[in-house]
Design a protein around this motif. Structure first.
Motif, PDB file in Angstrom:
ATOM      1  N   VAL A 139      -0.557   2.166   6.189  1.00  0.00           N
ATOM      2  CA  VAL A 139       0.335   1.030   6.466  1.00  0.00           C
ATOM      3  C   VAL A 139       0.761   1.051   7.930  1.00  0.00           C
ATOM      4  CG1 VAL A 139       2.602   0.044   5.946  1.00  0.00           C
ATOM      5  CG2 VAL A 139       1.112   0.780   4.096  1.00  0.00           C
ATOM      6  N   SER A 140       1.063   2.238   8.438  1.00  0.00           N
ATOM      7  CA  SER A 140       1.495   2.349   9.825  1.00  0.00           C
ATOM      8  C   SER A 140       0.376   1.847  10.761  1.00  0.00           C
ATOM      9  CB  SER A 140       1.859   3.807  10.055  1.00  0.00           C
ATOM     10  OG  SER A 140       2.021   4.052  11.366  1.00  0.00           O
ATOM     11  N   ASN A 149       0.010   4.360   0.737  1.00  0.00           N
ATOM     12  CA  ASN A 149      -0.321   5.355   1.753  1.00  0.00           C
ATOM     13  C   ASN A 149       0.337   4.962   3.084  1.00  0.00           C
ATOM     14  OD1 ASN A 149      -1.670   6.693   3.884  1.00  0.00           O
ATOM     15  ND2 ASN A 149      -3.392   7.145   2.524  1.00  0.00           N
ATOM     16  N   LYS A 150       1.371   5.743   3.457  1.00  0.00           N
ATOM     17  CA  LYS A 150       2.188   5.382   4.634  1.00  0.00           C
ATOM     18  C   LYS A 150       1.371   5.337   5.918  1.00  0.00           C
ATOM     19  CE  LYS A 150       6.607   6.996   3.040  1.00  0.00           C
ATOM     20  NZ  LYS A 150       7.351   8.164   2.763  1.00  0.00           N
ATOM     21  N   GLU A 156       0.856  -1.188   0.000  1.00  0.00           N
ATOM     22  CA  GLU A 156       0.000   0.000   0.000  1.00  0.00           C
ATOM     23  C   GLU A 156       0.892   1.239   0.000  1.00  0.00           C
ATOM     24  OE1 GLU A 156      -3.397   1.077  -0.007  1.00  0.00           O
ATOM     25  OE2 GLU A 156      -2.279   2.961   0.097  1.00  0.00           O
ATOM     26  N   SER A 210       4.784  -0.354   3.033  1.00  0.00           N
ATOM     27  CA  SER A 210       4.450   0.911   2.391  1.00  0.00           C
ATOM     28  C   SER A 210       5.331   1.063   1.148  1.00  0.00           C
ATOM     29  CB  SER A 210       4.722   2.034   3.396  1.00  0.00           C
ATOM     30  OG  SER A 210       4.808   3.239   2.712  1.00  0.00           O
ATOM     31  N   THR A 211       4.709   0.979  -0.007  1.00  0.00           N
ATOM     32  CA  THR A 211       5.495   1.010  -1.241  1.00  0.00           C
ATOM     33  C   THR A 211       4.619   1.339  -2.441  1.00  0.00           C
ATOM     34  OG1 THR A 211       7.083  -0.270  -2.540  1.00  0.00           O
ATOM     35  CG2 THR A 211       5.152  -1.454  -1.807  1.00  0.00           C
TER      36      THR A 211
END
Ligand SMILES: C[S@@+](CC[C@H](N)C(=O)[O-])C[C@H]1O[C@@H](n2cnc3c(N)ncnc32)[C@H](O)[C@@H]1O
Length: 366
Positions: free
Chosen positions: A222-223, A218-219, A216, A241-242
């Motif tokens: 993902v966090s 969107n950081k 995904e 996150s990528t």
């Protein structure tokens, strides 16, 4: 020029490429990238290379071959170059007919060199324009020469070039799969554009003998998902996150077990295009998925916009070169039910509005 319905001598034409060229022209128009083509040409007579004559680009007579751009073209193109930040000059291949110095091309090369020294990034594709540029003393480092026009053409068409694909494979993102999953040899399921992870959290709980990976971009999402993984103490679930378009291959190629399922669910359609398309759905991504998928591995595609699922399915069938088949045998175009019993956030949202989902499952046959 052929794509714009302008006459081009047969020796410059690649058979059956007009459709691809027109798609590129359309893409450039959608992105408001101007394309300039020569308005006039210096041509030489095929039967006597010493005879040369100027022709308008739409009036080249049979028996004459263009060897250089004419003064009108030079004036028109030079006048816009100074305001450009990036220029791609695509010239013709060297057909060996060129005996004389190409004055127009040399002057264009000089204009480009001047612009590049003012910060414009220049790419020159094709052996003839490269020759013209190479004659310039102390050539600017802002100019990139791409002599092999065939490679540039394949790249523009979106093909994954074998050399680049090999580098991608060799470059593995440093993921310690043994610290991510308790058993990194289990079959792997990858959800691309996993959003808030709802689908994978459900799957990870239900199916204990597989590993689940969300890719995904969107950081923040993902966090949050990784926090959820920590809290739930899941040992078969992970998120990265990528940008999956570029990094699916490098990330997944280092996994030890078999890639058995890839899901792409409710991608953001690009409403600016004539055909709804997720920007992420590039040929390179589709080819990387097909390449890494195990035999009989599956690809699940769904969207609430029919054209989006049709577009994704077409890409897998086209780029799969006979390896991908539709795996649904009830005769219906779309699967009525979600085959996993786990829904994504967007899917739930769509169904709550009483709207249909367009789902399909593909299988890799060989
Ligand atoms: C409409 S949401 C759908 C999320 C989820 N699949 C669902 O059905 O609820 C699309 C997601 O794809 C992600 N995305 C878009 N392009 C991406 C890319 N190139 N790589 C990874 N994720 C991407 C977006 O950040 C967004 O979270």
């Amino acid at each position: 020029m052929n794509g714009l319905n302008l006459p081009v001598p047969p020796c410059f034409l690649e058979k059956d490429a007009t459709g691809e060229v027109q798609k590129l022209i359309q893409t450039a128009q959608n992105r408001e990238i101007p394309i300039f083509y020569p308005a006039d040409f210096v041509c030489i007579k095929n039967t006597n290379h010493e005879l040369s004559k100027m022709f308008g680009s739409d009036e080249i007579l049979a028996g004459w071959t263009p060897v250089d751009i004419g003064p009108k073209s030079l004036e028109k193109i030079s006048s816009v170059i100074s305001s450009c930040q990036k220029v791609l000059w695509i010239g013709p291949p060297d057909l060996g007919v060129l005996k004389k110095d190409t004055l127009g091309a040399s002057q264009l090369a000089a204009s480009l060199d001047k612009s590049s020294k003012n910060g414009c990034e220049i790419f020159v594709a094709g052996s003839t324009p490269c020759k013209a540029v190479e004659r310039i003393p102390r050539l600017s480092s802002q100019i990139t020469l791409l002599k092999n026009i065939t490679v540039v053409w394949e790249f523009l068409k979106g093909r994954s070039l074998p050399g680049i694909a090999a580098l991608d494979k060799a470059y593995t993102h440093a993921i310690r799969w043994d610290s991510v999953f308790s058993d990194p040899s289990l079959p792997l399921i990858v959800d691309i554009g996993s959003g808030n992870g709802l689908f994978l959290f459900q799957m990870g709980r239900k199916v204990k003998d597989s590993n689940f990976l969300g890719l995904e971009m969107n950081k923040k999402l993902v966090s949050r998902c990784l926090n959820g993984v920590l809290l739930s103490k899941s040992k078969n679930l992970y998120f990265i996150s990528t940008d999956a378009t570029s990094n699916f291959g490098p990330i997944v190629s280092s996994y030890l077990g078999a890639l058995v399922l890839v899901t792409i669910q409710c991608p953001n359609p690009d409403f600016n295009r004539d055909v709804y398309r997720w920007k992420m759905m590039r040929r390179t991504l589709v080819e990387a998925i097909i390449d890494l998928l195990a035999i009989n591995g599956k690809v699940f595609l769904q969207s609430d916009i029919e054209a989006v699922t049709i577009g994704m399915r077409e890409q897998f069938i086209t780029y799969g070169r006979g390896k991908m088949v539709i795996d649904v045998d009830d005769g219906e175009e779309w699967m009525e039910e979600n085959p996993f019993g786990a829904r994504t956030d967007w899917e739930l949202h769509t169904m709550a509005r009483g709207k249909p989902m367009y789902r399909t499952l593909l299988r890799k046959t060989g």
